[in-house]
Design an enzyme around this catalytic site. Structure first.
Site, PDB file in Angstrom:
ATOM      1  N   TRP A   1       0.932  -1.121   0.086  1.00  0.00           N
ATOM      2  CA  TRP A   1      -0.025  -0.101  -0.035  1.00  0.00           C
ATOM      3  C   TRP A   1       0.840   1.391  -0.144  1.00  0.00           C
ATOM      4  O   TRP A   1       1.675   1.382   0.736  1.00  0.00           O
ATOM      5  CB  TRP A   1      -1.229  -0.026   1.134  1.00  0.00           C
ATOM      6  CG  TRP A   1      -1.506   1.460   1.279  1.00  0.00           C
ATOM      7  CD1 TRP A   1      -2.465   1.948   0.301  1.00  0.00           C
ATOM      8  CD2 TRP A   1      -1.070   2.473   2.030  1.00  0.00           C
ATOM      9  NE1 TRP A   1      -3.014   3.276   0.617  1.00  0.00           N
ATOM     10  CE2 TRP A   1      -2.076   3.545   1.775  1.00  0.00           C
ATOM     11  CE3 TRP A   1      -0.310   2.816   3.046  1.00  0.00           C
ATOM     12  CZ2 TRP A   1      -2.118   4.850   2.240  1.00  0.00           C
ATOM     13  CZ3 TRP A   1      -0.183   4.039   3.643  1.00  0.00           C
ATOM     14  CH2 TRP A   1      -1.053   5.023   3.193  1.00  0.00           C
TER      15      TRP A   1
ATOM     16  N   GLU B   1      -2.824  -3.059  -2.676  1.00  0.00           N
ATOM     17  CA  GLU B   1      -4.256  -2.533  -1.901  1.00  0.00           C
ATOM     18  C   GLU B   1      -4.394  -0.993  -2.333  1.00  0.00           C
ATOM     19  O   GLU B   1      -3.506  -0.141  -2.441  1.00  0.00           O
ATOM     20  CB  GLU B   1      -3.799  -2.213  -0.360  1.00  0.00           C
ATOM     21  CG  GLU B   1      -4.895  -1.514   0.398  1.00  0.00           C
ATOM     22  CD  GLU B   1      -4.619  -1.635   1.934  1.00  0.00           C
ATOM     23  OE1 GLU B   1      -3.488  -1.703   2.327  1.00  0.00           O
ATOM     24  OE2 GLU B   1      -5.436  -1.146   2.654  1.00  0.00           O
TER      25      GLU B   1
ATOM     26  N   LYS C   1      -6.837   2.770  -2.429  1.00  0.00           N
ATOM     27  CA  LYS C   1      -7.350   3.486  -1.411  1.00  0.00           C
ATOM     28  C   LYS C   1      -8.067   4.751  -2.498  1.00  0.00           C
ATOM     29  O   LYS C   1      -7.892   5.042  -3.530  1.00  0.00           O
ATOM     30  CB  LYS C   1      -6.294   4.393  -0.821  1.00  0.00           C
ATOM     31  CG  LYS C   1      -6.980   5.029   0.636  1.00  0.00           C
ATOM     32  CD  LYS C   1      -5.892   5.293   1.432  1.00  0.00           C
ATOM     33  CE  LYS C   1      -6.463   5.877   2.649  1.00  0.00           C
ATOM     34  NZ  LYS C   1      -5.613   6.152   3.797  1.00  0.00           N
TER      35      LYS C   1
ATOM     36  N   ASP D   1      -9.839  -3.044   1.309  1.00  0.00           N
ATOM     37  CA  ASP D   1      -9.970  -2.486   2.616  1.00  0.00           C
ATOM     38  C   ASP D   1     -11.140  -1.815   2.892  1.00  0.00           C
ATOM     39  O   ASP D   1     -11.515  -1.290   2.027  1.00  0.00           O
ATOM     40  CB  ASP D   1      -8.660  -1.471   3.045  1.00  0.00           C
ATOM     41  CG  ASP D   1      -8.684  -0.821   4.383  1.00  0.00           C
ATOM     42  OD1 ASP D   1      -9.693  -0.241   4.884  1.00  0.00           O
ATOM     43  OD2 ASP D   1      -7.631  -0.670   4.886  1.00  0.00           O
TER      44      ASP D   1
ATOM     45  N   HIS E   1     -11.820   1.949   2.337  1.00  0.00           N
ATOM     46  CA  HIS E   1     -11.240   2.512   1.273  1.00  0.00           C
ATOM     47  C   HIS E   1     -12.065   3.088   0.166  1.00  0.00           C
ATOM     48  O   HIS E   1     -11.713   3.186  -0.924  1.00  0.00           O
ATOM     49  CB  HIS E   1      -9.888   1.918   0.645  1.00  0.00           C
ATOM     50  CG  HIS E   1      -8.718   2.009   1.778  1.00  0.00           C
ATOM     51  ND1 HIS E   1      -7.488   1.565   1.472  1.00  0.00           N
ATOM     52  CD2 HIS E   1      -8.951   2.604   3.035  1.00  0.00           C
ATOM     53  CE1 HIS E   1      -6.755   1.764   2.247  1.00  0.00           C
ATOM     54  NE2 HIS E   1      -7.522   2.217   3.678  1.00  0.00           N
TER      55      HIS E   1
ATOM     56  N   HIS F   1      -8.670  -6.189   4.445  1.00  0.00           N
ATOM     57  CA  HIS F   1      -8.381  -5.260   5.528  1.00  0.00           C
ATOM     58  C   HIS F   1      -9.573  -4.985   6.417  1.00  0.00           C
ATOM     59  O   HIS F   1     -10.276  -4.133   5.770  1.00  0.00           O
ATOM     60  CB  HIS F   1      -7.465  -4.090   5.196  1.00  0.00           C
ATOM     61  CG  HIS F   1      -6.118  -4.380   5.336  1.00  0.00           C
ATOM     62  ND1 HIS F   1      -5.066  -3.306   4.735  1.00  0.00           N
ATOM     63  CD2 HIS F   1      -5.347  -5.369   5.040  1.00  0.00           C
ATOM     64  CE1 HIS F   1      -3.957  -3.738   4.846  1.00  0.00           C
ATOM     65  NE2 HIS F   1      -4.094  -5.023   4.953  1.00  0.00           N
TER      66      HIS F   1
ATOM     67  N   ASP G   1     -12.988   9.165   8.175  1.00  0.00           N
ATOM     68  CA  ASP G   1     -12.229   8.249   8.655  1.00  0.00           C
ATOM     69  C   ASP G   1     -12.336   6.860   8.309  1.00  0.00           C
ATOM     70  O   ASP G   1     -13.600   6.432   8.023  1.00  0.00           O
ATOM     71  CB  ASP G   1     -11.988   8.657   9.974  1.00  0.00           C
ATOM     72  CG  ASP G   1     -10.954   7.683  10.713  1.00  0.00           C
ATOM     73  OD1 ASP G   1      -9.865   7.886  10.375  1.00  0.00           O
ATOM     74  OD2 ASP G   1     -11.263   6.707  11.531  1.00  0.00           O
TER      75      ASP G   1
ATOM     76  N   ASP H   1     -10.671   4.249   9.939  1.00  0.00           N
ATOM     77  CA  ASP H   1      -9.776   3.278  10.785  1.00  0.00           C
ATOM     78  C   ASP H   1     -10.477   2.923  12.296  1.00  0.00           C
ATOM     79  O   ASP H   1      -9.602   2.903  13.153  1.00  0.00           O
ATOM     80  CB  ASP H   1      -8.523   3.692  10.803  1.00  0.00           C
ATOM     81  CG  ASP H   1      -7.768   3.402   9.580  1.00  0.00           C
ATOM     82  OD1 ASP H   1      -7.679   2.529   8.959  1.00  0.00           O
ATOM     83  OD2 ASP H   1      -7.395   4.720   9.023  1.00  0.00           O
TER      84      ASP H   1
ATOM     85  N   ASP I   1      -7.321  -4.044  10.102  1.00  0.00           N
ATOM     86  CA  ASP I   1      -6.518  -2.710   9.648  1.00  0.00           C
ATOM     87  C   ASP I   1      -7.420  -1.568  10.311  1.00  0.00           C
ATOM     88  O   ASP I   1      -8.028  -0.869   9.682  1.00  0.00           O
ATOM     89  CB  ASP I   1      -6.189  -2.655   8.259  1.00  0.00           C
ATOM     90  CG  ASP I   1      -5.291  -1.423   8.048  1.00  0.00           C
ATOM     91  OD1 ASP I   1      -4.826  -0.981   8.923  1.00  0.00           O
ATOM     92  OD2 ASP I   1      -5.289  -1.018   6.873  1.00  0.00           O
TER      93      ASP I   1
HETATM   94  C1  RNT Z   1      -3.953   2.861   4.729  1.00  0.00           C
HETATM   95  C2  RNT Z   1      -3.927   1.408   4.558  1.00  0.00           C
HETATM   96  C3  RNT Z   1      -2.751   0.677   4.880  1.00  0.00           C
HETATM   97  C4  RNT Z   1      -2.384   0.950   6.453  1.00  0.00           C
HETATM   98  C5  RNT Z   1      -1.488  -0.189   7.020  1.00  0.00           C
HETATM   99  C6  RNT Z   1      -0.574   0.584   8.219  1.00  0.00           C
HETATM  100  O1  RNT Z   1      -4.913   3.719   4.514  1.00  0.00           O
HETATM  101  O2  RNT Z   1      -5.475   0.845   5.006  1.00  0.00           O
HETATM  102  O3  RNT Z   1      -3.121  -0.729   4.939  1.00  0.00           O
HETATM  103  O4  RNT Z   1      -3.287   1.148   7.079  1.00  0.00           O
HETATM  104  O5  RNT Z   1      -0.595  -0.753   6.150  1.00  0.00           O
HETATM  105 ZN    ZN Z   2      -5.542  -1.117   4.693  1.00  0.00          ZN
END
Ligand code: RNT
Ligand code: ZN
Length: 419
Positions: free
Chosen positions: A185, A226, A228, A259, A262, A286, A294, A296, A326
């Site tokens: 990523w 990955e 985004k 993810d 994302h 992920h 956000d 996360d 993640d």
């Molecule tokens: C970031 C990605 C990535 C990170 C990690 C730390 O937007 O999701 O995967 O969160 O690699």
């Molecule tokens: Zn990720």
């Protein structure tokens, strides 16, 4: 207590059997699925390389006391978390968690020996390992571009880093006799609208081709990419978009990393897996939780988590969907954050395993959509908890919310003493 659990499991099993669901078979299958726990939740994605702050368009908020400050503390915290999580487990590492024993090297020169302690740790606890090159929190990523940087020298540095990491991934996989997923990523992107959207993507494609041209054991290392949608400071354009990596993974037979944080807020990963797997060898998940901008937050037992689990279970993707967590939350106890997300993920998988598969399939195949909907809804309130408690009991971990007491005791004894 023990007897209550047993009774509960027995009664639940009878109810499920009446619906045509075999709880023993569900427990057996669940016991074979490994979820990869992300080491970076334990120290707010700090790593051990330097004290430089986190960048790359991602951020950890919160200043809850007790963050792990060194490898010893991080491993100690991971051990505590593992005691409270049932199931087969893996551990996901980033390149910034390398250990140098005094002889520090830059990221393009990393070697398996810099992860020897992690490999030892994983081996002694029966964990598989997964790995990630770190394309952020580094002076050569300061302008926001790594593999798609305009400078060939900077691109070369990051290409070498990724190649080094693939070799480390293979070494981890071989040492543990369990393949390692190495996931790329990059944070690359523009804050404002670009004139040329193509050039950075062409550079990224070229960099990836160079990275993957180097032969690394495909038996022990699985390459993932990955995408985004946007990051902090890359709001208008991200080089590695979903279309970019979907195309790259399909064309080159790589794993596509999806993810859950994302994508656009109403877009769901649960609906992407079956498409991706018709064209990609495997998918890496992920699992995260997006909240407004956000992506996360700690993974909760949400509808989307359950839908993702159903996709994996219904289509028997157990070996083609690699599941990793993640997220990073520094506002609550970090061990609780790990345990909660991991337990929720196994819970969602178990709930999916307890669906009345045969009946649902029959209803859909005969176009009886009334029955399909009713069966799906009714199955949501079956005595799931009895089976979950049994799963925990078999893995020797607390079955209910009493796991939090252990986290609190550890906080008092260990975390609160950290400066
Ligand atoms: C970031 C990605 C990535 C990170 C990690 C730390 O937007 O999701 O995967 O969160 O690699
Ligand atoms: Zn990720």
């Amino acid at each position: 207590m023990g007897k209550t659990y047993k009774d509960c499991f027995k009664r639940a099993s009878e109810r499920y059997a009446a619906a045509g669901v075999d709880t023993e078979a569900a427990l057996e299958r669940l016991g074979k699925i490994a979820v990869s726990m992300h080491c970076w939740q334990g120290d707010d994605v700090g790593g051990f390389e330097s004290d430089a702050g986190l960048d790359g368009g991602i951020a950890v908020t919160g200043s809850y006391p007790g963050r792990a400050r060194n490898p010893k503390e991080l491993r100690q915290d991971i051990d505590q978390a593992l005691k409270l999580i049932p199931g087969r487990k893996r551990l996901n590492l980033h390149a910034i968690y390398a250990e140098f024993d005094g002889k520090k090297v830059d990221r393009d020169k990393l070697e398996p020996k810099h992860f020897a302690k992690w490999i030892e740790f994983a081996k002694s606890r029966g964990l598989g390992l997964d790995f990630n090159p770190t394309f952020f929190s580094h002076p050569k990523a300061a302008d926001g571009f790594t593999l798609s940087n305009k400078s060939a020298a900077i691109r070369k540095f990051w290409i070498d880093h990724a190649i080094a990491c693939r070799k480390i991934g293979a070494a981890m996989g071989k040492a543990l006799q369990d393949p390692c997923v190495t996931n790329i990523w990059i944070p690359d992107g523009y804050k404002d609208v670009p004139y040329d959207r193509e050039a950075p993507r062409a550079r990224l494609k070229d960099s990836l081709d160079k990275i993957f041209a180097v032969p690394v054991s495909a038996k022990w290392n699985l390459d993932a990419v990955e995408s985004k949608l946007f990051g902090i400071g890359s709001e208008s354009y991200v080089t590695g978009s979903h279309e970019f990596y979907m195309g790259y993974a399909v064309k080159n037979g790589k794993l596509l990393c999806l993810d859950t944080g994302h994508f656009h807020p109403t877009e769901v990963v649960s609906d992407k897996i079956s498409s991706a797997l018709l064209f990609c060898p495997a998918v890496l998940l992920h699992v995260s939780r997006g909240v407004r901008w956000d992506s996360d937050h700690v993974v909760t037992f949400s509808d989307e988590l359950q839908e993702i689990a159903r996709e994996i279970i219904r289509h028997k993707y157990d070996s083609r969907v690699h599941i990793g967590l993640d997220y990073f939350d520094g506002s609550i106890n970090r061990i609780a954050s790990w345990v909660l997300g991991m337990r929720n993920t196994y819970k969602a998988l178990l709930a999916a395993l307890l669906e009345p598969e045969a009946k649902l399939k029959k209803a859909e195949d005969s176009s009886d959509y009334t029955s399909r909907l009713v069966l799906m809804e009714e199955s949501k309130c079956m005595p799931f908890i009895g089976v979950w408690e049994e799963f925990c009991r078999r893995w020797n971990v607390p079955a209910g919310p009493e796991w939090l007491d252990e986290v609190k005791a550890y906080e008092k004894k260990v975390l609160s003493r950290r400066g």
